[in-house]
Enzyme design. Structure first.
Site, PDB file in Angstrom:
ATOM      1  N   LYS A 113       0.857  -1.191   0.000  1.00 53.52           N
ATOM      2  CA  LYS A 113       0.000   0.000   0.000  1.00 53.52           C
ATOM      3  C   LYS A 113       0.892   1.240   0.000  1.00 53.52           C
ATOM      4  O   LYS A 113       1.779   1.376   0.854  1.00 53.52           O
ATOM      5  CB  LYS A 113      -0.872  -0.043   1.251  1.00 53.52           C
TER       6      LYS A 113
HETATM    7  O1  G3P Z   1      -9.065   2.366   4.636  1.00 54.79           O
HETATM    8  C1  G3P Z   1      -8.729   3.628   5.129  1.00 54.79           C
HETATM    9  C2  G3P Z   1      -9.332   3.808   6.465  1.00 54.79           C
HETATM   10  O2  G3P Z   1      -8.667   3.050   7.423  1.00 54.79           O
HETATM   11  C3  G3P Z   1      -9.451   5.202   6.898  1.00 54.79           C
HETATM   12  O3  G3P Z   1     -10.614   5.262   7.594  1.00 54.79           O
HETATM   13  O4  G3P Z   1     -12.232   6.143   9.176  1.00 54.79           O
HETATM   14  O5  G3P Z   1      -9.785   6.692   9.426  1.00 54.79           O
HETATM   15  O6  G3P Z   1     -11.120   7.702   7.605  1.00 54.79           O
HETATM   16  P1  G3P Z   1     -10.937   6.529   8.495  1.00 54.79           P
END
Ligand code: G3P
Length: 220
Positions: A86
């Site tokens: 990634k």
């Molecule tokens: O896949 C990306 C994710 O982990 C980010 O999520 O909720 O931190 O915006 P968030």
């Protein structure tokens, strides 16, 4: 649409894998830190996840320069056959993705927010592109609109290799519904969101009625 689990928590991954509906896992440095992870254990942790999941497991690089990202990516790719490297969407990340994908290593370009970024990620050879939805909502923009733009823009072109869109930063079942209607290939979801997706009060009520009636059958 496929479901990936967005977590570095081993117990959650085991639980979701046991449901038989998870096609992969995505991790990031924040998710690993949340598990109390340390640097020395990072590679082992990714290996453990890869052994549980029958599908791609995204492990993120943290270098900011092309060559650092490539070096980290090569190390990560050695951990298991199902590792996907990634890489953040930025110029050095594009360059590293090009180099890694030229070596046959699958890359998931992350922190992608817009269609122009996604088009560049696809050109660099990324096998997966992860547009973030919820973080747009956090700043009063519609993350689903941006996701729709990414899916539409990518569908207009043949990049000469498979590119799958992973709806990321998915926070609730409405995001999952919208991502599926747009035609995102994958939604990567936290365990809490996966659990909410399977739950419905009418299912619970209906099941209770069936079981109550079955008791009557048994006792008749
Ligand atoms: O896949 C990306 C994710 O982990 C980010 O999520 O909720 O931190 O915006 P968030």
């Amino acid at each position: 649409m496929k479901f990936f689990l967005d977590t570095a928590n081993i117990a959650e991954i085991e639980e979701a894998a046991s449901w038989g509906v998870i096609s992969g896992v995505t991790t990031n440095p924040t998710l690993y830190a949340r598990e109390g992870g340390n640097l020395a254990e990072f590679h082992n942790h990714i290996k453990r996840i890869c052994a549980i999941v029958d599908g791609p497991v995204s492990a993120e690089t943290v270098g900011l320069k092309r060559d650092e990202i490539i070096r980290e990516g090569l190390e990560l790719a050695e951990l298991a056959p199902n590792v996907v490297v990634k890489v953040p969407t930025m110029p050095e990340g594009l360059a590293a993705t090009k180099a890694l994908s030229d070596k046959g290593i699958k890359v998931n370009m992350t922190l992608c927010f817009t269609a122009p970024q996604a088009l560049l990620a696809a050109r660099s050879g990324a096998a997966y592109i992860s547009p973030f939805v919820g973080r747009f909502d956090d700043i009063s923009e519609d993350g689903i609109d941006h996701l729709a733009n990414v899916v539409q823009a990518l569908s207009n072109y043949d990049f000469g290799h498979d590119v799958e869109v992973i709806a990321a930063s998915v926070r609730h079942p409405q995001h999952v519904l919208a991502a599926s209607l747009i035609g995102a290939d994958i939604a990567t979801v936290p365990m809490s969101t996966l659990a909410k997706c399977v739950k419905h009060p009418l299912t619970d009520r209906g099941l209770k009625a069936f079981l109550d009636d079955w008791e009557k059958v048994k006792n008749s």
